[in-house]
Write an enzyme that holds these catalytic residues in place. Sequence first.
Site, PDB file in Angstrom:
ATOM      1  N   SER A 188       0.758  -1.284  -0.093  1.00  0.00           N
ATOM      2  CA  SER A 188       0.020   0.063  -0.106  1.00  0.00           C
ATOM      3  C   SER A 188       0.902   1.245  -0.035  1.00  0.00           C
ATOM      4  O   SER A 188       1.707   1.452  -0.934  1.00  0.00           O
ATOM      5  CB  SER A 188      -1.100   0.006   1.321  1.00  0.00           C
ATOM      6  OG  SER A 188      -1.961   1.036   1.122  1.00  0.00           O
ATOM      7  N   ASP A 264     -15.387 -20.505 -10.106  1.00  0.00           N
ATOM      8  CA  ASP A 264     -14.728 -20.771  -8.881  1.00  0.00           C
ATOM      9  C   ASP A 264     -15.087 -19.515  -7.875  1.00  0.00           C
ATOM     10  O   ASP A 264     -14.467 -19.396  -6.834  1.00  0.00           O
ATOM     11  CB  ASP A 264     -13.395 -21.010  -8.676  1.00  0.00           C
ATOM     12  CG  ASP A 264     -12.375 -19.979  -9.438  1.00  0.00           C
ATOM     13  OD1 ASP A 264     -12.789 -19.058 -10.057  1.00  0.00           O
ATOM     14  OD2 ASP A 264     -11.195 -20.230  -9.283  1.00  0.00           O
ATOM     15  N   ASP A 400      -8.463  -5.788  -4.880  1.00  0.00           N
ATOM     16  CA  ASP A 400      -8.249  -4.785  -4.007  1.00  0.00           C
ATOM     17  C   ASP A 400      -9.395  -3.700  -3.832  1.00  0.00           C
ATOM     18  O   ASP A 400      -9.706  -3.212  -5.012  1.00  0.00           O
ATOM     19  CB  ASP A 400      -6.988  -4.190  -4.509  1.00  0.00           C
ATOM     20  CG  ASP A 400      -6.356  -3.132  -3.613  1.00  0.00           C
ATOM     21  OD1 ASP A 400      -6.906  -2.275  -2.972  1.00  0.00           O
ATOM     22  OD2 ASP A 400      -5.045  -3.313  -3.374  1.00  0.00           O
ATOM     23  N   HIS A 440      -7.062  -5.765  -0.278  1.00  0.00           N
ATOM     24  CA  HIS A 440      -5.776  -5.207  -0.128  1.00  0.00           C
ATOM     25  C   HIS A 440      -4.857  -5.464   0.676  1.00  0.00           C
ATOM     26  O   HIS A 440      -4.949  -5.624   1.964  1.00  0.00           O
ATOM     27  CB  HIS A 440      -6.525  -3.621   0.416  1.00  0.00           C
ATOM     28  CG  HIS A 440      -5.434  -2.497   0.393  1.00  0.00           C
ATOM     29  ND1 HIS A 440      -4.759  -2.038  -0.640  1.00  0.00           N
ATOM     30  CD2 HIS A 440      -4.759  -1.991   1.373  1.00  0.00           C
ATOM     31  CE1 HIS A 440      -4.075  -1.306  -0.473  1.00  0.00           C
ATOM     32  NE2 HIS A 440      -4.018  -1.007   0.850  1.00  0.00           N
TER      33      HIS A 440
END
Length: 526
Positions: A188, A264, A400, A440
């Site tokens: 990040s 999936d 994310d 994230h």
Amino acid sequence: MPSLRRLLPFLAAGSAALASQDTFQGKCTGFADKINLPDVRVNFVNYVPGGTNLSLPDNPTSCGTTSQVVSEDVCRIAMAVATSNSSEITLEAWLPQNYTGRFLSTGNGGLSGCIQYYDLAYTSGLGFATVGANSGHNGTSGEPFYHHPEVLEDFVHRSVHTGVVVGKQLTKLFYEEGFKKSYYLGCSTGGRQGFKSVQKYPNDFDGVVAGAPAFNMINLMSWSAHFYSITGPVGSDTYLSPDLWNITHKEILRQCDGIDGAEDGIIEDPSLCSPVLEAIICKPGQNTTECLTGKQAHTVREIFSPLYGVNGTLLYPRMQPGSEVMASSIMYNGQPFQYSADWYRYVVYENPNWDATKFSVRDAAVALKQNPFNLQTWDADISSFRKAGGKVLTYHGLMDQLISSENSKLYYARVAETMNVPPEELDEFYRFFQISGMAHCSGGDGAYGIGNQLVTYNDANPENNVLMAMVQWVEKGIAPETIRGAKFTNGTGSAVEYTRKHCRYPRRNVYKGPGNYTDENAWQCV
């Protein structure tokens, strides 16, 4: 009863281990007297035995960490390091007894001034002499930047670099052998800090692992700010409740999950997904808690569209489909995004009363023009890092919810174009992996356990651990072709349900069979 002769080797080994521990403890407790470095004030030096649940009473409340389990014996050094006449960083070095001759720096997250103790514990446990800093301020708010440019400069680039300079000196002072290689691990904002090191300090690290990087950061702040202008507040006719986002997510999976060959619950390549929402738009008389109105469908389309500036220039790519459920509670919750609001209040306009609900792309233009200390971290010529022999490995989760994975692809393309090198040549020093099913930095619905953090740790084998894959690349010249991720049965620390090999960009994963989708060998990078 075993004879004394048989017990002697075990007793000797135990005595040697205790003696080694005592020697390390004594070395640590006496280390404070040996530290005499410019601008460094030592607060304390403590020996921390492995297995300790370390209390952190001085950690700011907003950082959310009150204790940290330490797996291996370490010498913990806490310092304050002056970076100017009006600024300093809080820095810790964790020097392990099981030292492997490697130095490592951790990074930070968001706008925060929080030492990431879990990263210190994780990497020192793997034998790295590790440093971590608070990026020059305390807590998670952007308020410390208000009228304090020196504090802001620490956050942008100076904190990590200062920690590296001091940390390397401490490592050489503590261990007779010094260090053989230096590494970086962050995600990040930590990912942005890793790329800032690549761009600005090319000799700081031999290997950089930079996840979900927040580079293009000023435009990221604007992109995050603009979602409120799309959704409006809770209750408005453009707002979607969490239940409606769940309905939207199911429709997106219905349309896009099978593109990779397997249904999936994971979208392997969101760039191939362009959701058509007509199927879930309300029919006349239908209960609006079960479908989208026309205005709500427009909201979803806008969220999955890039952000352009006042002159039509691309500022930030679209949010990738598949992340919407997790993003709905943070980015689309009917409130301005806090980090963006702080950035505009305390840095861009220096007005704590600035109204974040009024954000427009005109504000984005003002912010980008400022770009203090080159926070953007968007320089695409990283030839100096390449010439220094450095390697950079970046990864980005395709679920994310905070930073679009499309931005990492955009930077990769910028580097290739700026340096005029094709992917096969970039592979020599810069590799990018898309991690399907990862949110994230960690979490998500897929095989996100790649060893980038303590909470994603499966084992230390380079095939299963992105940090150790970097070590193998730097020290043995074996570059990773794939990154294996673990899908946990019930979250971090639980049993591994299946594994999947994530592809090196620009390749993507396609299910070919014949095994089940849980069989990693049933997938191919194409």
